[in-house]
Each structure stands twice: as C-alpha cells, then as structure tokens.
Design an enzyme around this catalytic site. Structure first.
Site, PDB file in Angstrom:
ATOM      1  N   LYS A 179       0.880  -1.184   0.000  1.00 48.70           N
ATOM      2  CA  LYS A 179       0.000   0.000   0.000  1.00 48.70           C
ATOM      3  C   LYS A 179       0.915   1.231   0.000  1.00 48.70           C
ATOM      4  O   LYS A 179       1.382   1.677   1.036  1.00 48.70           O
ATOM      5  CB  LYS A 179      -0.887  -0.025   1.247  1.00 48.70           C
ATOM      6  CG  LYS A 179      -2.215   0.691   1.119  1.00 48.70           C
ATOM      7  CD  LYS A 179      -2.126   2.162   0.826  1.00 48.70           C
ATOM      8  CE  LYS A 179      -1.728   3.007   2.012  1.00 48.70           C
ATOM      9  NZ  LYS A 179      -1.458   4.436   1.605  1.00 48.70           N
ATOM     10  N   GLU A 182      -0.493   7.576  -1.063  1.00 47.31           N
ATOM     11  CA  GLU A 182      -1.502   8.046  -2.029  1.00 47.31           C
ATOM     12  C   GLU A 182      -1.085   9.380  -2.662  1.00 47.31           C
ATOM     13  O   GLU A 182      -1.731   9.856  -3.579  1.00 47.31           O
ATOM     14  CB  GLU A 182      -2.872   8.151  -1.360  1.00 47.31           C
ATOM     15  CG  GLU A 182      -2.995   9.142  -0.214  1.00 47.31           C
ATOM     16  CD  GLU A 182      -2.566   8.576   1.159  1.00 47.31           C
ATOM     17  OE1 GLU A 182      -1.556   7.841   1.235  1.00 47.31           O
ATOM     18  OE2 GLU A 182      -3.253   8.902   2.148  1.00 47.31           O
ATOM     19  N   ARG A 183      -0.005  10.003  -2.138  1.00 46.89           N
ATOM     20  CA  ARG A 183       0.374  11.301  -2.700  1.00 46.89           C
ATOM     21  C   ARG A 183       1.202  11.166  -3.968  1.00 46.89           C
ATOM     22  O   ARG A 183       1.183  12.038  -4.820  1.00 46.89           O
ATOM     23  CB  ARG A 183       1.166  12.099  -1.663  1.00 46.89           C
ATOM     24  CG  ARG A 183       0.333  12.386  -0.428  1.00 46.89           C
ATOM     25  CD  ARG A 183       1.071  13.294   0.510  1.00 46.89           C
ATOM     26  NE  ARG A 183       0.885  12.855   1.892  1.00 46.89           N
ATOM     27  CZ  ARG A 183       1.595  13.300   2.910  1.00 46.89           C
ATOM     28  NH1 ARG A 183       2.533  14.186   2.731  1.00 46.89           N
ATOM     29  NH2 ARG A 183       1.370  12.850   4.119  1.00 46.89           N
ATOM     30  N   SER A 232       5.266   8.346   9.512  1.00 49.66           N
ATOM     31  CA  SER A 232       5.444   9.235  10.659  1.00 49.66           C
ATOM     32  C   SER A 232       5.222   8.471  11.973  1.00 49.66           C
ATOM     33  O   SER A 232       4.543   7.434  11.997  1.00 49.66           O
ATOM     34  CB  SER A 232       4.469  10.400  10.548  1.00 49.66           C
ATOM     35  OG  SER A 232       3.154   9.909  10.485  1.00 49.66           O
ATOM     36  N   CYS A 287      13.926  11.063   6.078  1.00 47.83           N
ATOM     37  CA  CYS A 287      13.959  10.731   7.500  1.00 47.83           C
ATOM     38  C   CYS A 287      15.382  10.723   8.022  1.00 47.83           C
ATOM     39  O   CYS A 287      15.599  10.706   9.219  1.00 47.83           O
ATOM     40  CB  CYS A 287      13.302   9.391   7.751  1.00 47.83           C
ATOM     41  SG  CYS A 287      14.253   8.049   7.099  1.00 47.83           S
ATOM     42  N   GLU A 390       9.451  17.210  14.233  1.00 47.21           N
ATOM     43  CA  GLU A 390       9.934  16.920  12.880  1.00 47.21           C
ATOM     44  C   GLU A 390       9.247  17.886  11.925  1.00 47.21           C
ATOM     45  O   GLU A 390       8.022  17.874  11.809  1.00 47.21           O
ATOM     46  CB  GLU A 390       9.599  15.479  12.503  1.00 47.21           C
ATOM     47  CG  GLU A 390      10.076  15.120  11.105  1.00 47.21           C
ATOM     48  CD  GLU A 390       9.770  13.682  10.721  1.00 47.21           C
ATOM     49  OE1 GLU A 390       8.622  13.236  10.901  1.00 47.21           O
ATOM     50  OE2 GLU A 390      10.693  12.999  10.230  1.00 47.21           O
TER      51      GLU A 390
HETATM   52  P1  NAD Z   1       2.488   9.155   6.946  1.00 50.44           P
HETATM   53  O1  NAD Z   1       2.670   8.538   8.281  1.00 50.44           O
HETATM   54  O2  NAD Z   1       1.526  10.261   6.784  1.00 50.44           O
HETATM   55  O3  NAD Z   1       2.028   8.035   5.892  1.00 50.44           O
HETATM   56  C1  NAD Z   1       2.706   6.830   5.737  1.00 50.44           C
HETATM   57  C2  NAD Z   1       1.735   5.778   5.221  1.00 50.44           C
HETATM   58  O4  NAD Z   1       0.707   5.569   6.186  1.00 50.44           O
HETATM   59  C3  NAD Z   1       1.038   6.155   3.924  1.00 50.44           C
HETATM   60  O5  NAD Z   1       0.951   5.018   3.102  1.00 50.44           O
HETATM   61  C4  NAD Z   1      -0.328   6.612   4.389  1.00 50.44           C
HETATM   62  O6  NAD Z   1      -1.331   6.376   3.431  1.00 50.44           O
HETATM   63  C5  NAD Z   1      -0.566   5.764   5.609  1.00 50.44           C
HETATM   64  N1  NAD Z   1      -1.409   6.439   6.599  1.00 50.44           N
HETATM   65  C6  NAD Z   1      -1.493   7.765   6.852  1.00 50.44           C
HETATM   66  N2  NAD Z   1      -2.363   8.004   7.833  1.00 50.44           N
HETATM   67  C7  NAD Z   1      -2.846   6.824   8.233  1.00 50.44           C
HETATM   68  C8  NAD Z   1      -3.771   6.411   9.238  1.00 50.44           C
HETATM   69  N3  NAD Z   1      -4.380   7.298  10.029  1.00 50.44           N
HETATM   70  N4  NAD Z   1      -4.015   5.099   9.377  1.00 50.44           N
HETATM   71  C9  NAD Z   1      -3.399   4.204   8.595  1.00 50.44           C
HETATM   72  N5  NAD Z   1      -2.516   4.529   7.629  1.00 50.44           N
HETATM   73  C10 NAD Z   1      -2.232   5.819   7.450  1.00 50.44           C
HETATM   74  O7  NAD Z   1       3.951   9.580   6.459  1.00 50.44           O
HETATM   75  P2  NAD Z   1       4.356  10.413   5.161  1.00 50.44           P
HETATM   76  O8  NAD Z   1       3.991  11.838   5.370  1.00 50.44           O
HETATM   77  O9  NAD Z   1       3.925   9.721   3.922  1.00 50.44           O
HETATM   78  O10 NAD Z   1       5.944  10.257   5.226  1.00 50.44           O
HETATM   79  C11 NAD Z   1       6.772  11.110   5.966  1.00 50.44           C
HETATM   80  C12 NAD Z   1       7.103  10.506   7.315  1.00 50.44           C
HETATM   81  O11 NAD Z   1       7.740   9.247   7.134  1.00 50.44           O
HETATM   82  C13 NAD Z   1       8.097  11.329   8.112  1.00 50.44           C
HETATM   83  O12 NAD Z   1       7.699  11.333   9.452  1.00 50.44           O
HETATM   84  C14 NAD Z   1       9.408  10.582   7.949  1.00 50.44           C
HETATM   85  O13 NAD Z   1      10.352  10.756   8.967  1.00 50.44           O
HETATM   86  C15 NAD Z   1       8.935   9.186   7.913  1.00 50.44           C
HETATM   87  N6  NAD Z   1       9.896   8.314   7.275  1.00 50.44           N
HETATM   88  C16 NAD Z   1      10.599   7.467   8.074  1.00 50.44           C
HETATM   89  C17 NAD Z   1      11.552   6.646   7.517  1.00 50.44           C
HETATM   90  C18 NAD Z   1      12.334   5.707   8.366  1.00 50.44           C
HETATM   91  O14 NAD Z   1      12.982   4.863   7.810  1.00 50.44           O
HETATM   92  N7  NAD Z   1      12.293   5.802   9.684  1.00 50.44           N
HETATM   93  C19 NAD Z   1      11.777   6.663   6.125  1.00 50.44           C
HETATM   94  C20 NAD Z   1      11.019   7.532   5.340  1.00 50.44           C
HETATM   95  C21 NAD Z   1      10.079   8.342   5.937  1.00 50.44           C
END
Ligand code: NAD
Length: 506
Positions: A179, A182-183, A232, A287, A390
């Site tokens: 999955k 979606e962006r 996140s 990240c 962050e």
């Molecule tokens: P996000 O948490 O908004 O989304 C990540 C995924 O979760 C997406 O597929 C999204 O559709 C899904 N999602 C969002 N809200 C949800 C919910 N309420 N319930 C279930 N699923 C949900 O993160 P993002 O904005 O796409 O990515 C940026 C974040 O990812 C930053 O915090 C960054 O630090 C982190 N990140 C971490 C790593 C790592 O390895 N630790 C690597 C890349 C990014």
C-alpha cells in the site's frame, strides 16, 4: 487548492497481475512544481484490499515451493529491467514528489541495490545443521516464509522504501500486498508492473492504493502474517499496536529529528558542504535529513553559520525536472503551509532567522508550486517547537553548546533516535560518540549514514517500533520464521526403551 478540471488518468491497483480501478473513491495527485493536478488515485475499498489479499494467499503455495534460485533470478532480471527504465521511473517520481531528477535517480539506485541483495536470498536462507546431536539424531534449523506479508510506505521515497520491503519478502518465498503513499503512487505501481515483466508470477506482488481504509484491512485481516510500515511516528505507533494486537509480526519505522554535532576541531568547509545536502537535499523531506546542527563552541558556530549562509545564496530552487536546480518544491500545498508555519513559529519563539526562504522566487509557470527556499535558524533552543518537532522541510537550526557532553545529552534526551553524525578530526571524540550515543545510525563526517543494502536500516527510541530493522540481514529474519527440526532414525543398535527423564546429552 488548484484543482485542474482536466483530470486525465486514474492510478489504479495491481491485483493478480492486472490493473484494477476501483474508483468509488478517488483523490487528486498534484504536480508540486505547478500546483496542478492531471491525475487522481483510486482509494481502495475493503473489498478491493480483500481481493488483493486473496490473490496473494492463492499465489503463496506455488511460490513457496519455487526453488530459491528461480525466485532469485527474477530479482536479477528486475534489476536489469529497472535500470533500463530508470529515466521513465525517475520522471514519475519527480512529477508527483517534486524532488530533482538526480535525487530521484539516487533513490531508485538505492532501491535497486536492495533488489540486488534480495537476489542473494538462496545463500541468505541457508539454515544451520548439526549432525549427531544424540545417538543417531541430527538437528537443523531452517527459515520458512510466513505467507502473505504487507507493506505500507511513505511519500518521501516512493521507489526506494517499497523496495526495502517486497523484494526480500518475495525472494524468501512470501507473497505481498503493498500500500504505497496516495500522494505519489505512480512510480511505485510502475515498478510493480515491471516486476511482472521480469517474471514475477501474478499474485506474488499486489499493489493497492488507498488510505486508512485500506491500511485497516491489512492490519486486521487474519490472512496477513506480517506488516512492514515506514512513515510518521504517530501512525507507526498505531500500526504497531493494531497489527500486533491482531497477532501479526510488525516493524514500524517512524519519524526523526537528526542532530549533527560540529566539534571545534572539524573541517568547517567540509561540514558546510555536507550539511547543505543533508539539510536541503530533497527539500528536507528525508527521515535521515539533518535539520539540527549542534555546534560545540561559539567560534565554530559563527564559522558554520557564515559558511552556510554563503552557500545558500548560491542554491538554485525550482522544478525538479530542470537539472540545473538543487532543490525542488515540497510535496503538497498542505505540507508547504505546515513547514512555513514552523518557520513563522521559530521567529516568534525567538530563534534568529539568518536566511529566510519564505517568498522564494521561481521560474515562470511555477508560481503556484509549493516552493520554499532554504531557511537557516541560529540560536535554536531545546523546548522550541522547531527544535522538538519533525518539520520535514528545508529548515536547518543551529543550537549552540559548549561541550560534546552537552551535545550528546541533547541528542539522548530527544524522543527520536534515527540518525546522527559528528564532524570532527578527533578520533577519540568520534569513538566515544559512536559508542555511547542513543541513536540507531551514526555517521562520522558522513551526514546521511544510511546503511548500504547488505546492512540493515533502523532508528532507536520513537523512530522504530518493533525489533528488527528494515532491509539487509534483518529483513531475511523479519520475513521468515525459524523452524528447528530434530530427526532420529532408530536403527537396531541405537534402539532405546522408554525414557522418562528429560532428553539431554549427558
Ligand atoms: P504518513 O505517516 O503520513 O504516511 C505513511 C503511510 O501511512 C502512507 O501510506 C499513508 O497512506 C498511511 N497512513 C497515513 N495516515 C494513516 C492512518 N491514520 N491510518 C493508517 N494509515 C495511514 O507519512 P508520510 O507523510 O507519507 O511520510 C513522511 C514521514 O515518514 C516522516 O515522518 C518521515 O520521517 C517518515 N519516514 C521514516 C523513515 C524511516 O525509515 N524511519 C523513512 C522515510 C520516511
């Protein structure tokens, strides 16, 4: 929001080897460099996700029994296919994420390295064998695939992060439901289609686009055995809690706020160059980015702030499709507003805004893009929001301390522990830092210490929920279950009567 009437395409799902468009709910995808939308993404319903899980479940028995080397050969072919399609894939990344093309190439290459490592799965899956652990008894351990695994990935590395997950999972004999974010889902889906071209059987890898509705099915459906998540921290923590409560193995990687330490003896010119890329590369949407620099001593702090200010003045900000640019836009209008509000807040909290990227000018035709120029704060203090949270944007804050101990206390007290780095010429300080700091990935004069594909990636503290890190050797363990087998063939000479004591080698 600029919503173009002329939406021409809907990004669908890949289920059982076919593109499926379940378009009951859709969401527009924007080009961050223009603010226009020419595409939308289908948001999968429960039924669509269940169909994908069913496809993965049905594909599992034959795939599990496919010889490891045959599975590995598909990975080797996929590496080649992706190299051939690199320009096409990186254009898809830039069109939806906004990062400059050279950066998109970098993430694709890092993803391909994970495929390359997955092609060694036959070697990595070899078990452990001991003969004659007792009279006529042999014992061995083997690593068996789990079944259907799921991956949920963030927007910031639409090619690389999914490739941390599914190639090793399928190379180990699992089937997969992915999955993506979606962006910016197009590059992720295209890579999955190319995996079919490389010979992956239908159903082994399925992609469902969507949001929370789709994720909730993956977290609760009893057919899904394991979930890998990157995103996140609040979502990572919720995914870990829900997935484990439903009996699944879960690894959930979260957010970060990585500090770099600048020692008084460091090569400042070198540190400035390293920090430019680490703070502003990909518009700070990594990240492993460095949004905080802890300078030890005012002299080195003054020198680095002056150096950064001069470098920022030469930076080119504009659409990622133009190879002359160093930094593209932020991913969405909403994220742009959020990052800008952090900059406003930092000023209000009393940090010194040395370089203000708000109101940056970009090329004609891009006025509605989500561009924010590089921002540099000095005199950032713990307790400020721009220190604690962050931001995930092109905002670097300098914190001034007087000793390495003070710098390390700050880092250790922070909720996140993803990456860190020390700039120094002092081997003793570097060794002390790497040995004691409470962070999962540490660099010495290396600002983005992202482990290569044959090591594993993961933070500490609230940057990772779960036990095993992503990709590398930990991925082999995450996507397999150990089975220990003890075997005895009682031949005449070794026949025993009933034994009631606990078997041991005494
Ligand atoms: P996000 O948490 O908004 O989304 C990540 C995924 O979760 C997406 O597929 C999204 O559709 C899904 N999602 C969002 N809200 C949800 C919910 N309420 N319930 C279930 N699923 C949900 O993160 P993002 O904005 O796409 O990515 C940026 C974040 O990812 C930053 O915090 C960054 O630090 C982190 N990140 C971490 C790593 C790592 O390895 N630790 C690597 C890349 C990014």
């Amino acid at each position: 929001m600029h919503h173009d009437q002329n939406v021409t395409a809907t990004v669908g799902h890949l289920i059982d080897g076919k593109i499926v468009i379940d378009a009951a709910r859709t969401q527009p995808i924007f080009d961050p460099a223009t603010g226009l939308s020419h595409k939308s993404v289908a948001l999968a319903s429960r039924a669509t996700v269940e169909q994908a899980i069913a496809s993965a479940q049905a594909a599992f028995p034959a795939w599990r029994n496919t010889p490891p080397l045959k599975r590995a050969r598909i990975m080797s072919r996929l590496k080649q296919v992706l190299e051939e399609h690199a320009d096409e894939i990186t254009r898809l990344i830039t069109a939806e994420h906004g990062k400059v093309l050279s950066d998109a190439h970098g993430e694709l290459q890092r993803g391909i390295e994970n495929i390359e490592y997955a092609s060694y799965a036959p070697e990595l899956l070899k078990g452990e064998h001991s003969r004659n652990v007792g009279p006529g008894i042999d014992s061995w351990s083997e690593f068996q695939p789990l079944g259907v695994c799921a991956g949920i990935t963030p927007f910031n590395f639409p090619a690389m992060v999914p490739l941390w997950m599914w190639p090793m999972a399928v190379a180990c004999g699992n089937t997969f439901v992915l999955k993506p974010s979606e962006r910016d889902p197009s590059s992720t889906l295209r890579i999955a289609e190319l995996a079919l071209e490389a010979g992956l059987p239908p159903g082994v890898l399925n992609v469902v686009n969507g949001d929370k509705e789709a994720v909730d099915v993956l977290l609760t459906d009893p057919r899904v055995q394991a979930v890998s998540f990157v995103g996140s921290t609040p979502i990572a923590q919720a995914i870990y809690a829900t997935g484990t409560a439903h009996g699944k193995r879960v690894q959930a990687l979260g957010g970060a706020k990585n500090h770099a330490v600048l020692m008084p003896d460091a090569d400042v010119g070198n540190a400035v160059n390293a920090l430019m890329g680490a703070a502003y590369g990909s518009c700070g949407e990594r990240c492993m980015a460095i949004p905080l620099l802890v300078a030890v001593g005012d002299e080195v702090a003054d020198a680095v702030v002056a150096g950064l200010k001069a470098e920022i003045a030469t930076m080119k900000v504009g659409p990622g499709t133009d190879n002359g640019n160093d930094m593209g836009p932020l991913v969405t209008r909403q994220h742009f507003e959020k990052v800008k509000a952090y900059v406003d807040g930092g000023v209000a909290e009393g940090a010194t805004l040395v370089v203000d990227g708000r109101g940056v000018k970009v090329a004609a035709g891009h006025e509605n893009g989500y561009f924010l120029g590089a921002c540099l704060f000095d005199n950032v203090k713990p307790g400020m929001k721009i220190y604690q949270e962050e931001i995930f944007g092109p905002v670097l804050g300098v914190v001034r301390v007087q000793t390495l101990q003070q710098a390390m206390q700050l880092i250790d007290a922070h909720e996140y522990g993803n990456g860190t780095c020390i700039f120094t010429r002092d081997g003793e300080a570097a060794r002390y830092f790497t040995d004691h700091i409470q962070v999962g990935m540490v660099g010495v004069n290396v600002p983005l210490p992202v482990p290569v594909a044959y090591h594993s990636f993961g933070g500490w503290k609230r940057s990772l929920f779960g036990d095993l890190h992503a990709y590398g050797p930990d991925a082999v363990r995450f996507y397999t279950r150990r089975k220990a087998i003890t075997q005895r063939w009682p031949s005449a000479g070794l026949r025993e009567g009933a034994v009631f004591s606990f078997p041991s080698s005494r």
